[in-house]
Design an enzyme around this catalytic site. Structure first.
Site, short mmCIF file in Angstrom:
data_model
loop_
_atom_site.label_atom_id
_atom_site.label_comp_id
_atom_site.label_asym_id
_atom_site.label_seq_id
_atom_site.Cartn_x
_atom_site.Cartn_y
_atom_site.Cartn_z
N GLY A 1 38.63 73.29 69.48
CA GLY A 1 39.48 73.10 68.30
C GLY A 1 39.51 74.33 67.41
O GLY A 1 39.16 75.45 67.83
N CYS B 1 37.60 75.01 64.95
CA CYS B 1 36.25 75.50 64.65
C CYS B 1 35.81 76.59 65.62
O CYS B 1 35.40 77.67 65.21
CB CYS B 1 35.30 74.32 64.69
SG CYS B 1 33.60 74.76 64.43
N GLY C 1 39.29 81.03 47.82
CA GLY C 1 38.48 79.98 48.43
C GLY C 1 37.54 80.58 49.48
O GLY C 1 37.53 81.81 49.68
N GLU D 1 43.59 85.21 42.71
CA GLU D 1 43.35 83.75 42.59
C GLU D 1 44.04 83.28 41.31
O GLU D 1 43.83 83.87 40.25
CB GLU D 1 41.84 83.50 42.56
CG GLU D 1 41.41 82.13 42.12
CD GLU D 1 41.98 80.99 42.97
OE1 GLU D 1 41.76 81.00 44.19
OE2 GLU D 1 42.68 80.12 42.40
N ASP E 1 39.16 66.62 59.86
CA ASP E 1 40.06 67.19 58.84
C ASP E 1 41.28 66.32 58.59
O ASP E 1 41.78 66.26 57.47
CB ASP E 1 40.55 68.59 59.28
CG ASP E 1 39.51 69.68 59.06
OD1 ASP E 1 38.34 69.34 58.78
OD2 ASP E 1 39.88 70.87 59.19
N HIS F 1 4.33 80.19 53.53
CA HIS F 1 4.43 81.38 52.67
C HIS F 1 4.40 82.64 53.54
O HIS F 1 3.63 82.68 54.50
CB HIS F 1 3.25 81.40 51.70
CG HIS F 1 3.23 82.62 50.82
ND1 HIS F 1 4.11 82.78 49.77
CD2 HIS F 1 2.47 83.74 50.87
CE1 HIS F 1 3.87 83.95 49.19
NE2 HIS F 1 2.89 84.55 49.84
P1 FAD Z 1 40.09 70.81 64.61
O1 FAD Z 1 38.91 71.66 64.83
O2 FAD Z 1 41.17 71.31 63.70
O3 FAD Z 1 40.69 70.51 66.06
C1 FAD Z 1 41.86 69.77 66.23
C2 FAD Z 1 42.36 69.97 67.62
O4 FAD Z 1 43.42 69.05 67.84
C3 FAD Z 1 42.95 71.36 67.87
O5 FAD Z 1 42.44 71.89 69.07
C4 FAD Z 1 44.46 71.10 68.00
O6 FAD Z 1 45.09 71.98 68.88
C5 FAD Z 1 44.46 69.68 68.56
N1 FAD Z 1 45.70 68.94 68.30
C6 FAD Z 1 46.45 68.91 67.17
N2 FAD Z 1 47.52 68.09 67.35
C7 FAD Z 1 47.43 67.58 68.61
C8 FAD Z 1 48.21 66.67 69.37
N3 FAD Z 1 49.31 66.12 68.86
N4 FAD Z 1 47.82 66.39 70.62
C9 FAD Z 1 46.70 66.93 71.16
N5 FAD Z 1 45.90 67.80 70.49
C10 FAD Z 1 46.27 68.12 69.21
N6 FAD Z 1 33.96 74.40 58.80
C11 FAD Z 1 32.61 74.38 58.71
O7 FAD Z 1 32.02 73.30 58.70
N7 FAD Z 1 31.91 75.56 58.64
C12 FAD Z 1 32.51 76.76 58.66
O8 FAD Z 1 31.85 77.79 58.59
C13 FAD Z 1 33.93 76.80 58.75
N8 FAD Z 1 34.59 77.98 58.79
C14 FAD Z 1 35.93 77.99 58.95
C15 FAD Z 1 36.57 79.22 59.00
C16 FAD Z 1 37.96 79.28 59.16
C17 FAD Z 1 38.64 80.62 59.22
C18 FAD Z 1 38.69 78.06 59.28
C19 FAD Z 1 40.18 78.09 59.47
C20 FAD Z 1 38.06 76.84 59.22
C21 FAD Z 1 36.67 76.79 59.05
N9 FAD Z 1 35.98 75.58 58.97
C22 FAD Z 1 34.62 75.57 58.83
C23 FAD Z 1 36.68 74.28 59.03
C24 FAD Z 1 36.53 73.67 60.41
O9 FAD Z 1 37.12 74.54 61.35
C25 FAD Z 1 37.19 72.30 60.45
O10 FAD Z 1 36.66 71.49 59.43
C26 FAD Z 1 36.94 71.64 61.79
O11 FAD Z 1 37.43 72.43 62.85
C27 FAD Z 1 37.64 70.27 61.82
O12 FAD Z 1 37.42 69.69 63.05
P2 FAD Z 1 38.42 68.59 63.64
O13 FAD Z 1 37.74 68.06 64.85
O14 FAD Z 1 38.82 67.66 62.59
O15 FAD Z 1 39.73 69.37 64.07
#
Ligand code: FAD
Length: 475
Positions: A42, A44, A184, A205, A314, A446
């Site tokens: 995904g 992440c 952010g 910002e 998310d 420590h």
């Molecule tokens: P996602 O990881 O968003 O995965 C969703 C998946 O669903 C994707 O692969 C997408 O292609 C797929 N998808 C979408 N629609 C469809 C569909 N219709 N059919 C089939 N597949 C589909 N979080 C942290 O906790 N720590 C961090 O350090 C952190 N750093 C980050 C840095 C950046 C630059 C970004 C952008 C985000 C960061 N995040 C971090 C946030 C984190 O990436 C997300 O909270 C996390 O990935 C959410 O996981 P998820 O499983 O909800 O979905």
């Protein structure tokens, strides 16, 4: 169209989706995991947490090496090979995602490379990457489609001069000047990477502080550090115009009531938040309700308003963090397995992986004020920590929010290098209902930064060894 059947269809293979698929398979269910990528991961793993942390590790190394001069070690100016750096980041992503791919095979999960859209409340249409369609019938579905970067209409989305976080992580070039729009965590983390490898970074910002909503006591240390590494940090400042031109992007800002200013930046990174990925899923057809912010509405069992359909991660609300997605995966799957479990975490930790790092868990001081909760706050400055001083890093603070009557720990905030690792102990303490005495009586090794947690608890009793604050007497 060929019809397939499964017990649990998981849509999206991010940290929410793949964790759900793995657990459902471990519990003996037939699982289909749907995602267009070759392997799970995904946002992440492919374009979020993991690649950004790989690059932040490099930038921390550069910053630390520059600081070593004061200890009598000089490394000289770093030579940056951006191609090698990019390859290393891609190798990290490749190793982790292919590892997840192997776990899919070992668990006998049917991984379909496709995009899903609900046909009705018991089937989805799958469109593979070549456009071929098929149908999958399911008993339960878990929507884990994550989020996408928000856009600003002022910037043309197809210009090479305008990056979102994904394009910034591609590391194609090191721009001489970079404007980060949004103060952010994503903007500050990626801004830190580019500043370390040679870009002159400006952050703009529109609100009065960086990291809005994060405890100001913690943010001030980071602001000071970034002010030294970035060219400028413009707060209370709104972008009013942006024009793409040959040599860059001409941007006009306005700081509150000041006159507008115009500057040209070689590159712009738009990091103004993320929105839930619900487009094209056909949710309205099956009675899945979205809330006012566009997230899928779920209850404490992670159930949507449509029977048999769950949502996690998310797409299902704040905080948009990978570990919250993985936590909800367990809740959804255990409910599908027939257990009556609800999401009720004592705290969800959050970390900003800048230098210094900021991490917090549970109640913050400002949230306590807003909610009218009486709390006692203790602060242990890292200047009094032996370990912090040996690292040359007195720029830290460990702060506890404590219920004055029961002594129960309500929240913890930490700023300093390694804060992201330290916050787990605090989260465990909150989950276990620990009080200040529990923390104070726990022997911490420590010299470590973890001692700052114990000493902050000692402050509550007026007995910290390395910091003097007499016990406050109740009025
Ligand atoms: P996602 O990881 O968003 O995965 C969703 C998946 O669903 C994707 O692969 C997408 O292609 C797929 N998808 C979408 N629609 C469809 C569909 N219709 N059919 C089939 N597949 C589909 N979080 C942290 O906790 N720590 C961090 O350090 C952190 N750093 C980050 C840095 C950046 C630059 C970004 C952008 C985000 C960061 N995040 C971090 C946030 C984190 O990436 C997300 O909270 C996390 O990935 C959410 O996981 P998820 O499983 O909800 O979905």
């Amino acid at each position: 169209m060929t019809d397939k059947k499964t017990q649990v269809a998981v849509i999206g293979a991010g940290p929410g989706g793949y964790a759900a698929a793995f657990l459902a398979a471990d519990l003996g269910m037939a699982v289909t995991l749907i995602d267009p990528e070759q392997n799970p991961g995904g946002v992440c793993l492919y374009r979020g947490c993991i690649p950004s942390k790989a690059l932040l590790h490099v930038s921390r190394l550069i910053t630390e090496a520059a600081g070593a001069d004061a200890w009598g070690v000089s490394f000289g100016k770093p030579k940056i090979d951006i191609g090698k750096m990019r390859r290393w980041k891609s190798d990290v992503v490749g190793a982790l995602t292919s590892g997840l791919g192997r776990l899919v095979t070992q668990r006998k999960i049917d991984h379909v490379r496709a995009t899903a859209e609900f046909l009705d409340d018991r089937s989805v249409t799958l469109t593979d990457n070549e456009g071929k369609k098929s149908t999958l019938k399911f008993e339960h579905a878990i929507v884990a489609t994550g989020s996408r970067a928000s856009k600003i209409p002022m910037f043309p989305p197809d210009s090479d001069r305008i990056w979102n976080s994904q394009k910034a992580l591609d590391l194609k070039t090191v721009p001489k000047t970079l404007l980060v729009v949004g103060g952010g965590y994503i903007g500050l983390e990626l801004g830190s990477v580019y500043a370390a490898i040679g870009s002159k970074v400006t952050v703009v910002e529109k609100l009065p502080h960086l990291l809005t909503g994060v405890d100001r006591d913690l943010v001030r240390f980071l602001h000071k550090g970034l002010a030294e590494r970035f060219e400028s940090i413009l707060l209370n400042t709104t972008l009013t115009e942006a024009k793409i031109q040959k040599n860059g992007v001409k941007v006009t800002f306005r700081e509150q009531d000041e006159k507008p200013q115009t500057r040209v930046f070689q590159q712009i990174l738009v990091a103004v938040g993320r929105r839930p990925a619900t487009d094209g899923l056909g949710l309205s057809k099956i009675g899945v309700t979205l809330n006012g912010e566009g997230f899928i509405q779920i209850d404490a069992h992670c159930r949507t308003t449509a029977g048999g359909i769950y949502a996690i991660g998310d797409v299902a609300g704040h905080p948009m963090l990978a570990h919250k997605a993985a936590y909800e995966a367990r809740i959804a799957v255990e409910n599908i397995a027939g257990k009556e479990v609800i999401a009720d975490p004592a705290a969800i930790p959050a970390v900003v992986f800048t230098d210094p790092e900021i991490a917090w868990t549970g109640l913050t001081e400002s949230a306590a004020k807003e909610k009218g909760i009486t709390v006692e706050v203790t602060r242990f400055p890292w200047a009094a920590s032996g370990r912090a001083v040996t690292l040359g890093r007195s720029d830290g603070l460990t702060k506890l929010i404590i219920d004055p009557d029961s002594e129960r720990l309500l929240g913890v905030g930490i700023v300093g290098p390694g804060a992201g690792e330290l916050i787990s102990e605090a989260t465990l303490a909150l989950e276990m209902g620990a009080n200040a005495t529990d923390v104070a009586l726990t022997i911490h090794p420590h010299p470590t930064l973890s001692e700052t947690f114990k000493e902050a608890a000692d402050i509550f009793h007026g007995t910290a060894t390395h910091y003097y604050r007499p016990k406050r007497t109740k009025k």
